[in-house]
Design a protein around this motif. Sequence first.
Motif, short mmCIF file in Angstrom:
data_model
loop_
_atom_site.label_atom_id
_atom_site.label_comp_id
_atom_site.label_asym_id
_atom_site.label_seq_id
_atom_site.Cartn_x
_atom_site.Cartn_y
_atom_site.Cartn_z
N LEU A 4 0.83 -1.20 0.00
CA LEU A 4 0.00 0.00 0.00
C LEU A 4 0.86 1.25 0.00
O LEU A 4 0.53 2.24 -0.67
CB LEU A 4 -0.94 -0.01 1.20
CG LEU A 4 -1.91 1.16 1.31
CD1 LEU A 4 -2.80 1.24 0.07
CD2 LEU A 4 -2.77 1.03 2.56
N ALA A 5 1.98 1.23 0.72
CA ALA A 5 2.89 2.38 0.75
C ALA A 5 3.43 2.66 -0.65
O ALA A 5 3.51 3.81 -1.09
CB ALA A 5 4.03 2.12 1.73
N ILE A 6 3.81 1.59 -1.36
CA ILE A 6 4.33 1.75 -2.73
C ILE A 6 3.23 2.27 -3.65
O ILE A 6 3.44 3.21 -4.44
CB ILE A 6 4.90 0.42 -3.25
CG1 ILE A 6 6.14 0.03 -2.47
CG2 ILE A 6 5.22 0.53 -4.75
CD1 ILE A 6 6.64 -1.37 -2.75
N ALA A 7 2.04 1.68 -3.56
CA ALA A 7 0.94 2.09 -4.43
C ALA A 7 0.53 3.54 -4.18
O ALA A 7 0.27 4.29 -5.13
CB ALA A 7 -0.25 1.16 -4.23
N SER A 8 0.49 3.95 -2.93
CA SER A 8 0.11 5.32 -2.61
C SER A 8 1.15 6.31 -3.13
O SER A 8 0.79 7.35 -3.70
CB SER A 8 -0.04 5.48 -1.09
OG SER A 8 -1.06 4.65 -0.60
N ALA A 9 2.43 5.99 -2.94
CA ALA A 9 3.48 6.86 -3.45
C ALA A 9 3.45 6.91 -4.98
O ALA A 9 3.67 7.96 -5.58
CB ALA A 9 4.85 6.36 -2.96
N LEU A 10 3.16 5.77 -5.59
CA LEU A 10 3.08 5.71 -7.05
C LEU A 10 1.95 6.60 -7.56
O LEU A 10 2.12 7.34 -8.54
CB LEU A 10 2.87 4.27 -7.50
CG LEU A 10 2.67 4.05 -9.01
CD1 LEU A 10 3.87 4.55 -9.81
CD2 LEU A 10 2.42 2.57 -9.28
N ALA A 11 0.80 6.55 -6.91
CA ALA A 11 -0.33 7.37 -7.33
C ALA A 11 0.03 8.85 -7.28
O ALA A 11 -0.27 9.62 -8.21
CB ALA A 11 -1.54 7.09 -6.44
N THR A 12 0.69 9.26 -6.21
CA THR A 12 1.09 10.67 -6.07
C THR A 12 2.08 11.07 -7.15
O THR A 12 1.94 12.14 -7.78
CB THR A 12 1.72 10.89 -4.68
OG1 THR A 12 0.75 10.59 -3.67
CG2 THR A 12 2.20 12.32 -4.52
#
Length: 208
Positions: A4-12
Amino acid sequence: GLTLAIASALATRLEQALRVRTVLTRTGDDDLALDDRSALANQNKADLFLSVHLNSSFGRGAAHGAETYFLSLQASDQRAADAATAENYVNRTAPGGAGDADLQLLLWDLAQSQHLARSQRLANLIQEELNRELDLKDRGVKQAPFRVLMGTAMPAVLVELGFISTKDEEQRLRTPEYRAQLVETLVRAVGRFKSEYETGSAAAAGAP
C-alpha cells in the motif's frame, strides 16, 4: 503495509509527473474483493489498470527478482500458474460453484482480449525499466489468469516488485529510498506507455 505504501506513493508521483488522475482501489488495510477492484477501474473509465504486488516463495532456495504479468487463461509456465492460483485464492469472490467461476473467467478473458496487445506492451515496458534501473533479477514478462485483471475494460497488468519472503529483498523493500526508486521506475514505464498510446491514438485519428 509495504504494498500500500508503494501504491500510494506511485499514485502521487503519477499525478505529479504525468498530470494524470489516479484512483486507488484501497487506501487502508481494508480487503476489497478482486472483482470490485476491476469494477472500480471500469466505473472510473480508467485508461490503465496497474496492480502492484509483493511476491512470496517458500520453496527450496531464496527467490529474487521482479516479474510482470498480463492476462491469459493459459499461464505461460507452472510458476505463473501457481502465482495466479495463490493470488486468486486469497480473495475468492466467484458466486456459485466451479462452473460459474469458469464461465466468468471465460467471459472476462474475452472482454480483455481487445486490450491484449497494449497490456503486453505495458508489461514489457515495466519489465524493461525494472531491469535497466534496478539491481533486480529479471524474472520476465508472463501470462496468467489473475482474477484481479479480469473484467477490466482497459490495458491491465500485475507487477510483482520483489520477494517479501526473501530476507535481503525484504530489507530493501523496507527502505524508503529503495521504494522511491521502484516508484520512479514504474512512473517512467507508464510515461513511455502514455506517450506511445497518445501518439498511436493521434495517428489513428489522422491528427498531424
